[in-house]
Design a protein around this motif. Structure first.
Motif, PDB file in Angstrom:
ATOM      1  N   TYR A   1      65.830  42.091 -30.076  1.00 34.05           N
ATOM      2  CA  TYR A   1      66.744  43.145 -30.490  1.00 34.05           C
ATOM      3  C   TYR A   1      67.976  42.636 -31.239  1.00 34.05           C
ATOM      4  O   TYR A   1      68.305  43.120 -32.288  1.00 34.05           O
ATOM      5  CB  TYR A   1      67.158  43.970 -29.275  1.00 34.05           C
ATOM      6  CG  TYR A   1      65.964  44.596 -28.592  1.00 34.05           C
ATOM      7  CD1 TYR A   1      65.461  45.810 -29.021  1.00 34.05           C
ATOM      8  CD2 TYR A   1      65.312  43.937 -27.551  1.00 34.05           C
ATOM      9  CE1 TYR A   1      64.350  46.376 -28.412  1.00 34.05           C
ATOM     10  CE2 TYR A   1      64.205  44.494 -26.936  1.00 34.05           C
ATOM     11  CZ  TYR A   1      63.726  45.713 -27.370  1.00 34.05           C
ATOM     12  OH  TYR A   1      62.625  46.257 -26.777  1.00 34.05           O
TER      13      TYR A   1
ATOM     14  N   VAL B   1      63.027  38.388 -27.515  1.00 37.37           N
ATOM     15  CA  VAL B   1      62.526  38.812 -26.207  1.00 37.37           C
ATOM     16  C   VAL B   1      61.084  38.342 -26.044  1.00 37.37           C
ATOM     17  O   VAL B   1      60.732  37.679 -25.080  1.00 37.37           O
ATOM     18  CB  VAL B   1      62.631  40.346 -26.046  1.00 37.37           C
ATOM     19  CG1 VAL B   1      61.930  40.798 -24.773  1.00 37.37           C
ATOM     20  CG2 VAL B   1      64.094  40.775 -26.023  1.00 37.37           C
TER      21      VAL B   1
ATOM     22  N   PRO C   1      57.718  41.409 -14.011  1.00 36.20           N
ATOM     23  CA  PRO C   1      59.036  41.788 -13.498  1.00 36.20           C
ATOM     24  C   PRO C   1      59.875  42.551 -14.521  1.00 36.20           C
ATOM     25  O   PRO C   1      59.551  42.542 -15.720  1.00 36.20           O
ATOM     26  CB  PRO C   1      59.695  40.456 -13.161  1.00 36.20           C
ATOM     27  CG  PRO C   1      58.688  39.385 -13.395  1.00 36.20           C
ATOM     28  CD  PRO C   1      57.512  39.962 -14.078  1.00 36.20           C
ATOM     29  N   ASN C   2      60.948  43.179 -14.078  1.00 35.69           N
ATOM     30  CA  ASN C   2      61.881  43.864 -14.978  1.00 35.69           C
ATOM     31  C   ASN C   2      62.369  42.893 -16.041  1.00 35.69           C
ATOM     32  O   ASN C   2      62.691  41.755 -15.739  1.00 35.69           O
ATOM     33  CB  ASN C   2      63.112  44.379 -14.210  1.00 35.69           C
ATOM     34  CG  ASN C   2      62.748  45.521 -13.279  1.00 35.69           C
ATOM     35  OD1 ASN C   2      62.920  45.409 -12.073  1.00 35.69           O
ATOM     36  ND2 ASN C   2      62.234  46.596 -13.817  1.00 35.69           N
TER      37      ASN C   2
ATOM     38  N   GLY D   1      59.551  42.046 -20.861  1.00 35.51           N
ATOM     39  CA  GLY D   1      59.211  42.328 -22.251  1.00 35.51           C
ATOM     40  C   GLY D   1      58.027  43.263 -22.414  1.00 35.51           C
ATOM     41  O   GLY D   1      57.492  43.419 -23.507  1.00 35.51           O
ATOM     42  N   LYS D   2      57.653  43.932 -21.337  1.00 35.03           N
ATOM     43  CA  LYS D   2      56.473  44.812 -21.373  1.00 35.03           C
ATOM     44  C   LYS D   2      56.664  45.976 -22.350  1.00 35.03           C
ATOM     45  O   LYS D   2      55.824  46.229 -23.202  1.00 35.03           O
ATOM     46  CB  LYS D   2      56.189  45.348 -19.957  1.00 35.03           C
ATOM     47  CG  LYS D   2      56.049  44.263 -18.911  1.00 35.03           C
ATOM     48  CD  LYS D   2      55.772  44.825 -17.515  1.00 35.03           C
ATOM     49  CE  LYS D   2      56.867  45.715 -16.939  1.00 35.03           C
ATOM     50  NZ  LYS D   2      58.152  45.021 -16.658  1.00 35.03           N
ATOM     51  N   SER D   3      57.793  46.673 -22.204  1.00 36.05           N
ATOM     52  CA  SER D   3      58.060  47.800 -23.116  1.00 36.05           C
ATOM     53  C   SER D   3      58.225  47.303 -24.551  1.00 36.05           C
ATOM     54  O   SER D   3      57.835  47.996 -25.504  1.00 36.05           O
ATOM     55  CB  SER D   3      59.330  48.545 -22.702  1.00 36.05           C
ATOM     56  OG  SER D   3      59.180  49.109 -21.422  1.00 36.05           O
ATOM     57  N   THR D   4      58.766  46.118 -24.684  1.00 34.56           N
ATOM     58  CA  THR D   4      58.967  45.551 -26.020  1.00 34.56           C
ATOM     59  C   THR D   4      57.623  45.308 -26.711  1.00 34.56           C
ATOM     60  O   THR D   4      57.500  45.508 -27.927  1.00 34.56           O
ATOM     61  CB  THR D   4      59.802  44.255 -25.923  1.00 34.56           C
ATOM     62  OG1 THR D   4      61.028  44.543 -25.246  1.00 34.56           O
ATOM     63  CG2 THR D   4      60.117  43.688 -27.298  1.00 34.56           C
TER      64      THR D   4
ATOM     65  N   ARG E   1      56.562  48.635 -27.988  1.00 38.54           N
ATOM     66  CA  ARG E   1      57.379  49.024 -29.146  1.00 38.54           C
ATOM     67  C   ARG E   1      56.980  48.257 -30.401  1.00 38.54           C
ATOM     68  O   ARG E   1      56.992  48.806 -31.502  1.00 38.54           O
ATOM     69  CB  ARG E   1      58.862  48.794 -28.854  1.00 38.54           C
ATOM     70  CG  ARG E   1      59.473  49.929 -28.087  1.00 38.54           C
ATOM     71  CD  ARG E   1      60.979  49.724 -27.925  1.00 38.54           C
ATOM     72  NE  ARG E   1      61.357  50.120 -26.585  1.00 38.54           N
ATOM     73  CZ  ARG E   1      61.955  49.341 -25.700  1.00 38.54           C
ATOM     74  NH1 ARG E   1      62.310  48.114 -26.012  1.00 38.54           N
ATOM     75  NH2 ARG E   1      62.223  49.794 -24.502  1.00 38.54           N
TER      76      ARG E   1
ATOM     77  N   GLN F   1      58.701  55.301 -21.923  1.00 36.96           N
ATOM     78  CA  GLN F   1      59.001  55.096 -20.509  1.00 36.96           C
ATOM     79  C   GLN F   1      59.780  56.262 -19.897  1.00 36.96           C
ATOM     80  O   GLN F   1      59.529  56.650 -18.767  1.00 36.96           O
ATOM     81  CB  GLN F   1      59.808  53.795 -20.376  1.00 36.96           C
ATOM     82  CG  GLN F   1      60.000  53.304 -18.952  1.00 36.96           C
ATOM     83  CD  GLN F   1      60.459  51.848 -18.918  1.00 36.96           C
ATOM     84  OE1 GLN F   1      60.405  51.135 -19.912  1.00 36.96           O
ATOM     85  NE2 GLN F   1      60.908  51.416 -17.757  1.00 36.96           N
TER      86      GLN F   1
ATOM     87  N   GLU G   1      54.846  52.912 -18.100  1.00 36.82           N
ATOM     88  CA  GLU G   1      55.209  53.270 -16.720  1.00 36.82           C
ATOM     89  C   GLU G   1      54.911  54.725 -16.368  1.00 36.82           C
ATOM     90  O   GLU G   1      55.824  55.480 -15.984  1.00 36.82           O
ATOM     91  CB  GLU G   1      56.694  52.972 -16.486  1.00 36.82           C
ATOM     92  CG  GLU G   1      57.065  51.577 -16.939  1.00 36.82           C
ATOM     93  CD  GLU G   1      57.630  50.719 -15.826  1.00 36.82           C
ATOM     94  OE1 GLU G   1      57.704  51.209 -14.695  1.00 36.82           O
ATOM     95  OE2 GLU G   1      57.952  49.560 -16.105  1.00 36.82           O
TER      96      GLU G   1
ATOM     97  N   GLN H   1      54.914  49.210 -13.266  1.00 32.82           N
ATOM     98  CA  GLN H   1      55.677  48.504 -12.232  1.00 32.82           C
ATOM     99  C   GLN H   1      54.869  48.494 -10.938  1.00 32.82           C
ATOM    100  O   GLN H   1      54.941  47.556 -10.158  1.00 32.82           O
ATOM    101  CB  GLN H   1      56.979  49.271 -11.928  1.00 32.82           C
ATOM    102  CG  GLN H   1      58.093  49.043 -12.901  1.00 32.82           C
ATOM    103  CD  GLN H   1      58.763  47.716 -12.697  1.00 32.82           C
ATOM    104  OE1 GLN H   1      58.920  47.268 -11.573  1.00 32.82           O
ATOM    105  NE2 GLN H   1      59.110  47.065 -13.788  1.00 32.82           N
TER     106      GLN H   1
HETATM  107  N1  LIG Z   1      67.327  48.343 -27.173  1.00 36.59           N
HETATM  108  C1  LIG Z   1      67.588  47.136 -26.678  1.00 36.59           C
HETATM  109  N2  LIG Z   1      68.631  46.409 -27.144  1.00 36.59           N
HETATM  110  C2  LIG Z   1      68.887  45.176 -26.667  1.00 36.59           C
HETATM  111  N3  LIG Z   1      68.165  44.564 -25.712  1.00 36.59           N
HETATM  112  C3  LIG Z   1      67.136  45.229 -25.214  1.00 36.59           C
HETATM  113  C4  LIG Z   1      66.775  46.549 -25.661  1.00 36.59           C
HETATM  114  N4  LIG Z   1      65.696  46.953 -24.972  1.00 36.59           N
HETATM  115  C5  LIG Z   1      65.383  45.948 -24.131  1.00 36.59           C
HETATM  116  N5  LIG Z   1      66.244  44.908 -24.278  1.00 36.59           N
HETATM  117  C6  LIG Z   1      66.179  43.639 -23.532  1.00 36.59           C
HETATM  118  O1  LIG Z   1      64.932  43.024 -23.758  1.00 36.59           O
HETATM  119  C7  LIG Z   1      64.412  42.451 -22.570  1.00 36.59           C
HETATM  120  C8  LIG Z   1      63.024  42.985 -22.293  1.00 36.59           C
HETATM  121  O2  LIG Z   1      63.105  44.391 -22.134  1.00 36.59           O
HETATM  122  P1  LIG Z   1      61.849  45.314 -21.909  1.00 36.59           P
HETATM  123  O3  LIG Z   1      62.352  46.703 -21.890  1.00 36.59           O
HETATM  124  O4  LIG Z   1      60.781  44.987 -22.868  1.00 36.59           O
HETATM  125  O5  LIG Z   1      61.384  44.844 -20.466  1.00 36.59           O
HETATM  126  P2  LIG Z   1      60.337  45.483 -19.479  1.00 36.59           P
HETATM  127  O6  LIG Z   1      59.390  44.407 -19.088  1.00 36.59           O
HETATM  128  O7  LIG Z   1      59.768  46.716 -20.056  1.00 36.59           O
HETATM  129  O8  LIG Z   1      61.257  45.815 -18.213  1.00 36.59           O
HETATM  130  P3  LIG Z   1      61.284  47.088 -17.223  1.00 36.59           P
HETATM  131  O9  LIG Z   1      60.257  46.793 -16.204  1.00 36.59           O
HETATM  132  O10 LIG Z   1      62.660  47.047 -16.670  1.00 36.59           O
HETATM  133  O11 LIG Z   1      61.000  48.325 -18.022  1.00 36.59           O
HETATM  134  C9  LIG Z   1      65.428  42.732 -21.483  1.00 36.59           C
HETATM  135  O12 LIG Z   1      66.212  41.592 -21.311  1.00 36.59           O
HETATM  136  C10 LIG Z   1      66.225  43.879 -22.037  1.00 36.59           C
HETATM  137  O13 LIG Z   1      67.569  43.807 -21.576  1.00 36.59           O
END
Ligand SMILES: Nc1ncnc2c1ncn2[C@@H]1O[C@H](COP(=O)(O)OP(=O)(O)OP(=O)(O)O)[C@@H](O)[C@H]1O
Ligand SMILES: [Mg+2]
Length: 248
Positions: free
Chosen positions: A11, A16, A35-36, A39-42, A45, A83, A161, A193
């Motif tokens: 980002y 990430v 885990p949270n 980078g799963k949502s990333t 995206r 999500q 999710e 999750q």
């Molecule tokens: N829009 C954004 N701007 C900046 N950083 C972001 C953004 N979205 C996510 N991040 C960062 O990118 C990293 C991965 O985020 P991501 O949302 O992909 O994780 P995740 O595995 O989906 O987690 P969760 O289980 O909490 O949904 C995290 O450190 C998060 O803080």
């Protein structure tokens, strides 16, 4: 059907995703757990074009899609249910579902046909089209979100999710809705999750941590892998599975 090769994305200044490789076969249900912040949502995206990869390639049905705008990827047949709850509470079920077809807004007949198709998969859509979305239960709202995502008849549906915030009863509604999408021939890529819920309904499992894929295997093999117990079910969360655990 879908292939990610060395995908790097982020980002701001930092990355990430640190080079993600992933393959999703047509007809499979692949569940990404981790885990949270893993980078799963990333990953979702990056596939749907909401985030442009900095390195690597993403191919969908033989076409390179990385760097293309989200509308184009949607038109190619890959859709994402985000999500957070993305329904308009003050609009009706029908109005919310129709939004899924905004790209095809001039093709009235096609839209009506698609609406009838999704109403067959999700009876609520056909039975209560005028209900305010805000009046629905959590599980019902999720079903309407799924219905909306199917309006362009995508081959690949990505769910971020689907179980989050749902009680056990709503979870059953959502599990049934997902099952119907699979039976309708959709290929699914699901982020969860709820590791057991996610892997039990999937054919394949992917474990991510810190922007990398640690494991990619059949879902039952991932679920029963002792290193998964360490990572998710009470073991030391910092201990990563050894490379031999991965048989992608
Ligand atoms: N829009 C954004 N701007 C900046 N950083 C972001 C953004 N979205 C996510 N991040 C960062 O990118 C990293 C991965 O985020 P991501 O949302 O992909 O994780 P995740 O595995 O989906 O987690 P969760 O289980 O909490 O949904 C995290 O450190 C998060 O803080
Ligand atoms: Mg997420």
């Amino acid at each position: 059907m879908l292939h990610l090769d060395g995908v790097v994305a982020g980002y701001g200044a930092g990355d990430v995703l640190q080079g993600v490789d992933l393959t999703v076969d047509a007809g499979s249900v692949t569940c990404i757990v981790g885990p949270n912040g893993a980078g799963k949502s990333t990953v979702l995206r990056a596939i749907s074009g909401l985030l442009r990869p900095r390195e690597g390639t993403i191919t969908y049905e033989g076409r390179e899609i990385h760097g293309r705008p989200p509308e184009e990827i949607l038109e190619l047949g890959a859709t994402q249910v985000p999500q957070s709850d993305g329904l308009f509470a003050n609009l009706s079920v029908r109005e919310n579902v129709l939004m899924g077809a905004y790209i095809a807004r001039r093709e009235r007949k096609l839209i009506e046909r698609r609406y009838a198709e999704v109403a067959e998969l999700f009876p609520l859509v056909g039975d209560r089209p005028d209900e305010r979305a805000g009046n629905l239960s959590g599980g019902q709202r999720r079903s309407v979100e799924f219905a909306r995502s199917l309006m362009l008849d995508p081959a690949l549906v990505m769910l971020d999710e689907p179980s989050v915030g749902l009680d056990p009863k709503a979870l059953k509604v959502v599990a049934a809705a997902i099952k119907r999408m699979v039976e309708a021939g959709k290929t699914l890529l699901v982020v969860e999750q709820n590791v057991r819920f996610g892997l039990r309904m999937s054919t394949h499992g992917v474990v991510m941590e810190s922007g990398r894929v640690l494991m990619h295997d059949r879902a039952d093999a991932v679920l029963n892998n002792p290193e998964m117990t360490d990572l998710f079910f009470g073991g030391t969360p910092t201990k990563a599975p050894s490379p031999t655990a991965s048989r992608a």
